[in-house]
Design an enzyme around this catalytic site. Structure first.
Site, PDB file in Angstrom:
ATOM      1  N   CYS A   1       0.850  -1.020  -0.114  1.00 52.68           N
ATOM      2  CA  CYS A   1       0.201  -0.275   0.177  1.00 52.68           C
ATOM      3  C   CYS A   1       1.046   2.002  -0.119  1.00 52.68           C
ATOM      4  O   CYS A   1       0.226   2.549   0.134  1.00 52.68           O
ATOM      5  CB  CYS A   1      -0.682  -0.104   1.387  1.00 52.68           C
ATOM      6  SG  CYS A   1      -1.542  -1.462   1.725  1.00 52.68           S
TER       7      CYS A   1
ATOM      8  N   CYS B   1     -12.332  -0.115   8.299  1.00 52.55           N
ATOM      9  CA  CYS B   1     -11.755  -1.195   6.855  1.00 52.55           C
ATOM     10  C   CYS B   1     -12.049   0.159   5.917  1.00 52.55           C
ATOM     11  O   CYS B   1     -13.139   1.045   6.494  1.00 52.55           O
ATOM     12  CB  CYS B   1     -12.513  -2.045   7.136  1.00 52.55           C
ATOM     13  SG  CYS B   1     -12.203  -3.773   8.051  1.00 52.55           S
ATOM     14  N   SER B   2     -11.403   0.188   5.223  1.00 54.06           N
ATOM     15  CA  SER B   2     -10.985   0.894   4.345  1.00 54.06           C
ATOM     16  C   SER B   2     -11.325   0.134   3.063  1.00 54.06           C
ATOM     17  O   SER B   2     -12.253  -0.163   3.160  1.00 54.06           O
ATOM     18  CB  SER B   2      -8.909   1.991   3.923  1.00 54.06           C
ATOM     19  OG  SER B   2      -9.125   0.805   3.827  1.00 54.06           O
TER      20      SER B   2
ATOM     21  N   ILE C   1     -12.255  -0.468  -1.193  1.00 56.03           N
ATOM     22  CA  ILE C   1     -11.884  -1.319  -2.843  1.00 56.03           C
ATOM     23  C   ILE C   1     -12.176  -0.620  -3.709  1.00 56.03           C
ATOM     24  O   ILE C   1     -13.365  -0.620  -3.971  1.00 56.03           O
ATOM     25  CB  ILE C   1     -12.694  -3.038  -2.384  1.00 56.03           C
ATOM     26  CG1 ILE C   1     -11.630  -4.165  -1.700  1.00 56.03           C
ATOM     27  CG2 ILE C   1     -11.201  -3.284  -3.610  1.00 56.03           C
ATOM     28  CD1 ILE C   1     -12.591  -5.386  -1.423  1.00 56.03           C
TER      29      ILE C   1
ATOM     30  N   LYS D   1     -10.625   5.541   4.490  1.00 60.77           N
ATOM     31  CA  LYS D   1     -11.930   4.981   5.081  1.00 60.77           C
ATOM     32  C   LYS D   1     -13.108   5.925   4.020  1.00 60.77           C
ATOM     33  O   LYS D   1     -13.719   4.783   3.733  1.00 60.77           O
ATOM     34  CB  LYS D   1     -12.129   5.796   6.127  1.00 60.77           C
ATOM     35  CG  LYS D   1     -13.139   5.217   6.811  1.00 60.77           C
ATOM     36  CD  LYS D   1     -13.337   3.320   7.417  1.00 60.77           C
ATOM     37  CE  LYS D   1     -14.669   3.167   7.773  1.00 60.77           C
ATOM     38  NZ  LYS D   1     -14.859   2.842   6.178  1.00 60.77           N
TER      39      LYS D   1
ATOM     40  N   HIS E   1      -9.413   3.768  -1.038  1.00 49.58           N
ATOM     41  CA  HIS E   1      -7.564   2.694  -0.784  1.00 49.58           C
ATOM     42  C   HIS E   1      -7.562   1.965  -2.660  1.00 49.58           C
ATOM     43  O   HIS E   1      -7.171   0.777  -2.334  1.00 49.58           O
ATOM     44  CB  HIS E   1      -7.883   2.004   0.217  1.00 49.58           C
ATOM     45  CG  HIS E   1      -6.227   1.470   0.331  1.00 49.58           C
ATOM     46  ND1 HIS E   1      -5.306   2.855   0.447  1.00 49.58           N
ATOM     47  CD2 HIS E   1      -6.358   1.001   1.648  1.00 49.58           C
ATOM     48  CE1 HIS E   1      -4.447   1.945   0.592  1.00 49.58           C
ATOM     49  NE2 HIS E   1      -4.920   0.782   1.283  1.00 49.58           N
TER      50      HIS E   1
END
Lengths: 386, 68
Positions: free
Chosen positions: A85, A208-209, A211, A330, A334
């Site tokens: 990342c 969770c961020s 997709i 978030k 991402h």
């Protein structure tokens, strides 16, 4: 070493774009960036690309010349950087080094990822390959699971609570809702965040961020030449990349990212500033706990105080030191390989006074922290008004 | 027999494709007696940080530990 400036920025929206391919996203960001700096492709002396998993996500390799060629940039060195990342943060670090050293003058740095054409379980598997596939991944660890284990240990050692983690999500969604380029422009309440579906306990879907698909680009040049390109140059005051073990179980203390701490020390020293001087920051909130740990590792608060720091509102848009005014990973999204350069764009937009209704008044000195894997790579960048 | 103490743990509800049939499952990083840490699966009763665990069995070359 020469001083370096960001003289152009360009971003696509982040989101799920079923009709767009990887190359068209990267080209859009790159062309916006070149237009912003008023340069033609023929002026670009090198192309540095951050991309985590194009070969796995879309089956395309040799990505740097593939994208550069489509922008009309040919004949110059075109190189892809992969650091999970932190791929485009790493590309940026190495590009700055080449300009600082005098090897190149005008360099385009870009990041891109196209993730949403795969199913979520397959995306989870592709992302997991940034962990130790001979150890933690082989037994069933996912990235949410690795950060869940970081969160559990942080809760155990420092009393961090689920509410404090949820506060990161609530704040970042509040900011992202005001960002026209964000993936999920939606306000989330504390009640919603706490009642989310479990992903890896104690993390819920709200920890969770996202997709996402997307791309970002910056053009860098020697500070002394910045006026040729822009009347709003942003100076790269400090930048550092550091590393640590890939496997989470090989790290001595999982409640801290050693690579972030050491990169920050180096970047602060290079910039001649301390943590207290930083007015705002874009932090790598791949999971809510990661923003809490990063705030501690960067020295914004003492070790163990990142949880209360998040809950007390000190990092919100009108707080003492706003964090993730873009919405963060978030809410903004991402697209893994695009995240590092995306953060540089977001900090630069604040310094240039282009952040719209999220614009800060104290905007002269900002920091971006880009994390790879469960902390095996970290890039810390400090940007200022030139 | 490998033994150790649970350093951290999680229960995975969103597995990668290859472990879809196993979810939810518990993972732990165990501080092994004699040094070092290992990421393992937990068999049987759920464990928490600080619990004593021991090696139980290997399934498809994945090490499973259980509460002592």
């Amino acid at each position: 070493m020469r001083s370096v400036a960001v003289v152009g920025i360009g971003k696509t929206a982040f989101g799920a774009f079923p009709d767009r391919d990887l190359r068209s996203l990267a080209v859009e960001a790159g062309e916006k960036c070149l237009a912003d700096a008023h340069v033609t492709p023929s002026k670009v002396e090198a192309f540095y690309l951050g991309n985590f998993a194009g070969p796995s996500f879309v089956g395309q390799n040799h990505l740097a010349p593939y994208i550069a060629g489509a922008m009309g940039i040919t004949g110059v060195p075109c190189t892809r950087f992969e650091a999970a990342c932190a791929s485009s943060g790493s590309a940026f670090y190495h590009a700055v080094a080449s300009v600082a050293a005098g090897l190149n003058d005008v360099v385009l740095v870009s990041g891109v990822e196209k993730m949403t054409s795969q199913t979520t379980p397959r995306v989870t598997e592709i992302l997991a390959a940034a962990g130790d596939t001979a150890g933690e991944v082989r037994v069933g660890a996912t990235f949410p699971a690795l950060f869940a284990m970081i969160a559990r240990r942080h809760m155990y050692q420092y009393g961090t609570t689920r509410e404090q983690m949820a506060a990161v999500a609530v704040k970042n969604h509040a900011n992202g809702a005001k960002n026209p380029l964000a993936h999920m422009r939606k306000v989330v309440t504390m009640e919603q965040a706490l009642a989310g579906k479990p992903i890896a306990e104690p993390l819920t879907v709200y920890d969770c961020s996202l997709i996402s698909d997307g791309a970002a680009a910056v053009l860098i040049a020697p500070l002394e030449r910045a006026a040729e390109f822009t009347d709003k140059p942003v100076r790269v005051l400090g930048v550092a990349q550091r590393s640590d073990h890939v496997a989470l179980d090989a790290k001595e203390d999982i409640t801290t990212f050693r690579a972030v701490r050491t990169a920050a020390e180096k970047a602060y020293k290079m910039a001649g500033v301390s943590a207290n001087d930083i007015q705002f920051a874009e932090l790598h909130d791949c999971f809510t706990i990661a923003e809490i740990v990063a705030a501690e590792d960067l020295g914004f608060v003492k070790k163990g105080e990142g949880g209360p720091y998040a809950l007390e509102g000190r990092t919100c848009l009108r707080g003492e030191r706003p964090v993730n005014t873009s919405g963060g990973l978030k809410s903004k999204g991402h697209p893994v390989g695009a995240t590092g350069v995306g953060q540089i764009c977001d900090v630069a937009m604040q310094i240039r006074g282009e952040a719209g209704e999220r614009q800060l008044e104290r905007n002269a000195l900002g920091l971006a922290e880009n994390l790879g894997g469960s902390g095996a790579t970290a890039v810390v960048t400090i940007l200022s008004r030139a | 027999m490998k033994t150790g103490i649970v350093y951290t743990e999680t229960v995975v509800h969103a597995p990668p494709e290859q472990f879809a049939a196993d979810a939810p499952y518990q993972l732990a990083i165990v501080s092994l007696e004699g040094g070092g840490r290992e990421t393992v699966r937990i068999a049987g009763e759920r464990v928490q940080i600080g619990d004593a665990v021991e090696f139980a069995e290997e399934r498809n070359s994945i090490p499973f530990f259980r509460k002592r």
